[in-house]
Design a protein around this motif. Structure first.
Motif, PDB file in Angstrom:
ATOM      1  N   GLU B 143     -39.464 -15.024  76.288  1.00 19.08           N
ATOM      2  CA  GLU B 143     -39.063 -13.748  76.891  1.00 19.08           C
ATOM      3  C   GLU B 143     -38.952 -12.631  75.855  1.00 19.08           C
ATOM      4  O   GLU B 143     -38.503 -11.534  76.167  1.00 19.08           O
ATOM      5  CB  GLU B 143     -37.710 -13.915  77.603  1.00 19.08           C
ATOM      6  CG  GLU B 143     -37.738 -14.915  78.742  1.00 19.08           C
ATOM      7  CD  GLU B 143     -36.494 -14.836  79.636  1.00 19.08           C
ATOM      8  OE1 GLU B 143     -35.547 -14.097  79.284  1.00 19.08           O
ATOM      9  OE2 GLU B 143     -36.486 -15.499  80.686  1.00 19.08           O
ATOM     10  N   TYR B 146     -39.961  -8.972  76.367  1.00 18.16           N
ATOM     11  CA  TYR B 146     -39.059  -8.124  77.158  1.00 18.16           C
ATOM     12  C   TYR B 146     -38.121  -7.338  76.240  1.00 18.16           C
ATOM     13  O   TYR B 146     -37.878  -6.148  76.448  1.00 18.16           O
ATOM     14  CB  TYR B 146     -38.253  -8.979  78.143  1.00 18.16           C
ATOM     15  CG  TYR B 146     -37.139  -8.224  78.838  1.00 18.16           C
ATOM     16  CD1 TYR B 146     -37.354  -7.615  80.072  1.00 18.16           C
ATOM     17  CD2 TYR B 146     -35.873  -8.095  78.260  1.00 18.16           C
ATOM     18  CE1 TYR B 146     -36.344  -6.905  80.710  1.00 18.16           C
ATOM     19  CE2 TYR B 146     -34.856  -7.384  78.885  1.00 18.16           C
ATOM     20  CZ  TYR B 146     -35.096  -6.792  80.105  1.00 18.16           C
ATOM     21  OH  TYR B 146     -34.099  -6.088  80.721  1.00 18.16           O
ATOM     22  N   ASP B 147     -37.603  -8.014  75.226  1.00 14.71           N
ATOM     23  CA  ASP B 147     -36.649  -7.357  74.327  1.00 14.71           C
ATOM     24  C   ASP B 147     -37.302  -6.226  73.535  1.00 14.71           C
ATOM     25  O   ASP B 147     -36.684  -5.204  73.258  1.00 14.71           O
ATOM     26  CB  ASP B 147     -36.016  -8.395  73.397  1.00 14.71           C
ATOM     27  CG  ASP B 147     -35.264  -9.465  74.187  1.00 14.71           C
ATOM     28  OD1 ASP B 147     -34.336  -9.100  74.928  1.00 14.71           O
ATOM     29  OD2 ASP B 147     -35.631 -10.648  74.106  1.00 14.71           O
ATOM     30  N   LYS B 150     -37.678  -3.378  75.864  1.00 17.88           N
ATOM     31  CA  LYS B 150     -36.354  -2.752  76.026  1.00 17.88           C
ATOM     32  C   LYS B 150     -36.071  -1.791  74.868  1.00 17.88           C
ATOM     33  O   LYS B 150     -35.644  -0.659  75.073  1.00 17.88           O
ATOM     34  CB  LYS B 150     -35.273  -3.821  76.109  1.00 17.88           C
ATOM     35  CG  LYS B 150     -33.854  -3.246  76.248  1.00 17.88           C
ATOM     36  CD  LYS B 150     -32.811  -4.323  76.395  1.00 17.88           C
ATOM     37  CE  LYS B 150     -31.418  -3.790  76.712  1.00 17.88           C
ATOM     38  NZ  LYS B 150     -31.018  -2.559  76.060  1.00 17.88           N
ATOM     39  N   ASP B 154     -35.467   2.101  75.312  1.00 14.79           N
ATOM     40  CA  ASP B 154     -34.210   2.723  74.871  1.00 14.79           C
ATOM     41  C   ASP B 154     -34.495   3.996  74.065  1.00 14.79           C
ATOM     42  O   ASP B 154     -33.678   4.910  74.021  1.00 14.79           O
ATOM     43  CB  ASP B 154     -33.391   1.745  74.016  1.00 14.79           C
ATOM     44  CG  ASP B 154     -32.761   0.644  74.872  1.00 14.79           C
ATOM     45  OD1 ASP B 154     -32.753   0.778  76.116  1.00 14.79           O
ATOM     46  OD2 ASP B 154     -32.286  -0.354  74.302  1.00 14.79           O
ATOM     47  N   ASN B 203     -34.090 -13.048  85.753  1.00 18.21           N
ATOM     48  CA  ASN B 203     -33.237 -13.877  84.886  1.00 18.21           C
ATOM     49  C   ASN B 203     -32.136 -13.057  84.230  1.00 18.21           C
ATOM     50  O   ASN B 203     -30.977 -13.462  84.194  1.00 18.21           O
ATOM     51  CB  ASN B 203     -34.059 -14.518  83.751  1.00 18.21           C
ATOM     52  CG  ASN B 203     -35.012 -15.579  84.261  1.00 18.21           C
ATOM     53  OD1 ASN B 203     -34.866 -16.043  85.398  1.00 18.21           O
ATOM     54  ND2 ASN B 203     -35.974 -15.963  83.437  1.00 18.21           N
ATOM     55  N   ARG B 204     -32.517 -11.905  83.701  1.00 14.62           N
ATOM     56  CA  ARG B 204     -31.546 -11.069  82.996  1.00 14.62           C
ATOM     57  C   ARG B 204     -30.500 -10.515  83.969  1.00 14.62           C
ATOM     58  O   ARG B 204     -29.345 -10.360  83.615  1.00 14.62           O
ATOM     59  CB  ARG B 204     -32.255  -9.908  82.282  1.00 14.62           C
ATOM     60  CG  ARG B 204     -33.297 -10.350  81.267  1.00 14.62           C
ATOM     61  CD  ARG B 204     -32.660 -11.053  80.069  1.00 14.62           C
ATOM     62  NE  ARG B 204     -33.645 -11.652  79.206  1.00 14.62           N
ATOM     63  CZ  ARG B 204     -33.883 -11.286  77.942  1.00 14.62           C
ATOM     64  NH1 ARG B 204     -33.169 -10.337  77.391  1.00 14.62           N
ATOM     65  NH2 ARG B 204     -34.798 -11.902  77.226  1.00 14.62           N
ATOM     66  N   ARG B 205     -30.955 -10.204  85.175  1.00 19.42           N
ATOM     67  CA  ARG B 205     -30.015  -9.690  86.164  1.00 19.42           C
ATOM     68  C   ARG B 205     -28.959 -10.748  86.471  1.00 19.42           C
ATOM     69  O   ARG B 205     -27.767 -10.461  86.553  1.00 19.42           O
ATOM     70  CB  ARG B 205     -30.760  -9.288  87.434  1.00 19.42           C
ATOM     71  CG  ARG B 205     -29.866  -8.619  88.477  1.00 19.42           C
ATOM     72  CD  ARG B 205     -30.662  -8.171  89.695  1.00 19.42           C
ATOM     73  NE  ARG B 205     -31.472  -6.985  89.435  1.00 19.42           N
ATOM     74  CZ  ARG B 205     -32.780  -6.893  89.652  1.00 19.42           C
ATOM     75  NH1 ARG B 205     -33.455  -7.930  90.130  1.00 19.42           N
ATOM     76  NH2 ARG B 205     -33.423  -5.766  89.410  1.00 19.42           N
ATOM     77  N   ARG B 207     -27.968 -13.046  84.565  1.00 17.86           N
ATOM     78  CA  ARG B 207     -27.087 -13.200  83.410  1.00 17.86           C
ATOM     79  C   ARG B 207     -26.143 -12.017  83.249  1.00 17.86           C
ATOM     80  O   ARG B 207     -25.297 -12.012  82.362  1.00 17.86           O
ATOM     81  CB  ARG B 207     -27.931 -13.321  82.130  1.00 17.86           C
ATOM     82  CG  ARG B 207     -28.410 -14.735  81.853  1.00 17.86           C
ATOM     83  CD  ARG B 207     -29.414 -14.817  80.734  1.00 17.86           C
ATOM     84  NE  ARG B 207     -29.258 -13.820  79.667  1.00 17.86           N
ATOM     85  CZ  ARG B 207     -30.099 -13.729  78.636  1.00 17.86           C
ATOM     86  NH1 ARG B 207     -31.130 -14.555  78.534  1.00 17.86           N
ATOM     87  NH2 ARG B 207     -29.917 -12.817  77.709  1.00 17.86           N
ATOM     88  N   ASP B 209     -27.089  -8.966  82.365  1.00 28.55           N
ATOM     89  CA  ASP B 209     -27.518  -8.071  81.282  1.00 28.55           C
ATOM     90  C   ASP B 209     -27.657  -6.631  81.767  1.00 28.55           C
ATOM     91  O   ASP B 209     -27.893  -6.377  82.939  1.00 28.55           O
ATOM     92  CB  ASP B 209     -28.894  -8.512  80.746  1.00 28.55           C
ATOM     93  CG  ASP B 209     -28.774  -9.685  79.791  1.00 28.55           C
ATOM     94  OD1 ASP B 209     -27.683 -10.287  79.754  1.00 28.55           O
ATOM     95  OD2 ASP B 209     -29.759  -9.999  79.121  1.00 28.55           O
ATOM     96  N   ASP B 210     -27.541  -5.730  80.838  1.00 29.20           N
ATOM     97  CA  ASP B 210     -27.849  -4.320  81.078  1.00 29.20           C
ATOM     98  C   ASP B 210     -29.370  -4.223  81.202  1.00 29.20           C
ATOM     99  O   ASP B 210     -30.099  -4.493  80.241  1.00 29.20           O
ATOM    100  CB  ASP B 210     -27.341  -3.499  79.885  1.00 29.20           C
ATOM    101  CG  ASP B 210     -27.736  -2.046  79.990  1.00 29.20           C
ATOM    102  OD1 ASP B 210     -27.888  -1.565  81.123  1.00 29.20           O
ATOM    103  OD2 ASP B 210     -27.886  -1.423  78.928  1.00 29.20           O
ATOM    104  N   LEU B 211     -29.867  -3.869  82.389  1.00 25.35           N
ATOM    105  CA  LEU B 211     -31.317  -3.927  82.611  1.00 25.35           C
ATOM    106  C   LEU B 211     -32.068  -2.709  82.089  1.00 25.35           C
ATOM    107  O   LEU B 211     -31.729  -1.573  82.416  1.00 25.35           O
ATOM    108  CB  LEU B 211     -31.609  -4.113  84.092  1.00 25.35           C
ATOM    109  CG  LEU B 211     -31.403  -5.530  84.627  1.00 25.35           C
ATOM    110  CD1 LEU B 211     -31.811  -5.602  86.082  1.00 25.35           C
ATOM    111  CD2 LEU B 211     -32.195  -6.544  83.811  1.00 25.35           C
TER     112      LEU B 211
END
Lengths: 289, 289
Positions: B143, B146-147, B150, B154, B203-205, B207, B209-211
């Motif tokens: 994954e 994805y980071d 992000k 940002d 998955n992140r949702r 967990r 996480d801040d999406l």
């Protein structure tokens, strides 16, 4: 059809075979001549292409776009751009005008500094946001590009710095008097860009900022990428401030985190014979094995 | 001399005039055929260039580089690469081997997806780090891309996602048995990449996480950029997961902050007739006038 044709970098023969075929068959051929330049001029291109080229300066593209588009719905018109046609904003504008006028368009791509810069050995996918460095004046000395470089470096990314080009600029006096007299073209050198960056580093140090860049940060100067006489020099920011890479166009890279293979490649164009050693010693914070 | 020649994107005629002249004069011509592909195959290139091409797969470039370099100190050898020669790490390796063997090299640049992607209307200098998206397996579902997306978002940056290519891959069984039997080539589609990204978002949702990305984030799918039948579709991530852009190669962009001119350009390739409206409505957080 309106064709946007990239000329690549270097000289007349850097056009693609497909691009050249289209140039030869179009009813009118424009040459965009204010966002970049080749090592050869309009005359050399005209001779090689066997076509007359209409110089399209910024005024024409922005204010007389209808002239360029005229008849492109029934015949073929070519708009030549040094590098790839989609580096500069203005060409999106021309695309939109064409579409709104019911004119089809097609893009013939080519190399631009945005990808050719990979030839220095830094990996393209390790580059962050590209920045522009403008000529400072007595009263206008923007430092915002430093902050973008800092953001990239904080993420370990390299930064490609595109250096200012001043073509057909008017002096303040001529502008105010409405006189269409233009200053000689100016192209920022790597040395000038490095000088400006060094001054910002000094300013930030005096302000007590957390420094993202120092005099010893490894940078790469590039000149005439793609041409026979291209020059690439890797060294510290301080070293680049005093290097002479010859005629335009120049670009500069501020490196981020360096991969060992990138270091090996940079050594091929190091500024000093022992810079091979320097590269590991002077900026070890950005180097990991 | 060892020439690294970019073939650009599209077909045989996307080589530059300079590149073609060199291909015709070299004693041996290699075609690198594992990091990208044109819409035409080796046969079409051989016919157009009037030269026999030696297919250089990953094994050859990584393990038999000496074979490629043989005689390049006294005659000319060409190494053809789809796109520009400096997209992939491996070619830096070949440069270094050449230099170490006392062989001069020269690069003939061309368009690559890294710059041609600008044709969708997003500004190249608003792109952050480029990411690779690999095919997931039952046991390996990274994954990390994805980071990186992000981080780019940002900062307001777009992200170019290069999609996986599996050429000459062996099944685990054939690999373990040492059988040189290869699976059919696979090229990740925009739809597959979007599906994987949607799964990570989910998955992140879960967990908490801040999406950084949602199903409604504006993305752009690109297929066969530079070819006659290129396809570009702008829409939400969810829309792209169910779009069919046809044959390879595909790439995807996850947009960051959109400039109004970029929005206008994306509308030209919107997934749905009313996506013109959607583009402003669905992801207003990234849109400012």
């Amino acid at each position: 059809m309106l064709y946007f044709i990239g000329l690549g970098l270097g000289d007349a023969k850097d056009i693609t075979v497909k691009g050249l075929e289209i140039v030869k068959q179009c009813s009118r051929v424009y040459l965009e001549a204010y966002t970049s330049m080749l090592t050869v001029g309009k005359d050399a291109l005209e001779e090689y292409y066997g076509r007359e080229l209409i110089l399209a300066d910024r005024d024409m593209v922005e204010q007389e776009a209808d002239e360029i588009l005229k008849g492109a719905d029934v015949s073929d018109v070519a708009f030549l751009v040094v590098g790839d046609p989609f580096g500069a904003t203005t060409h999106s504008d021309l695309v939109l005008r064409a579409v709104n006028a019911g004119i089809q368009y097609r893009v013939i791509h080519n190399a631009s500094i945005m990808n050719a810069v990979g030839c220095c050995g830094l990996q393209l996918y390790n580059f962050g946001e590209t920045v522009s460095v403008v000529f400072w004046t007595d009263t206008w000395r923007p430092e915002s590009f430093y902050d973008k470089i800092k953001k990239n470096r904080d993420l370990g990314m390299h930064t490609l710095c595109l250096l200012d080009i001043k073509v057909k600029e008017q002096s303040m006096e001529n502008l105010m008097r409405g006189r269409k007299i233009y200053e000689p073209p100016r192209y920022m050198t790597v040395s000038q860009a490095a000088e400006q960056l060094l001054e910002i580093v000094q300013n930030r140090r005096e302000r007590g900022d957390d420094l993202a860049i120092s005099e010893e940060t490894i940078c790469v100067g590039l000149a005439r990428v793609g041409a026979e006489d291209q020059a690439i020099r890797a060294g510290t920011l301080r070293q680049l401030a005093s290097c002479d890479l010859g005629g335009p166009l120049h670009s500069m890279i501020v490196t981020g985190h360096l991969h060992p293979l990138e270091v090996d490649m940079l050594r091929l164009s190091a500024t000093t014979p022992d810079a091979l050693q320097d590269l590991q010693m002077t900026d070890s914070s950005t180097y990991t094995s």
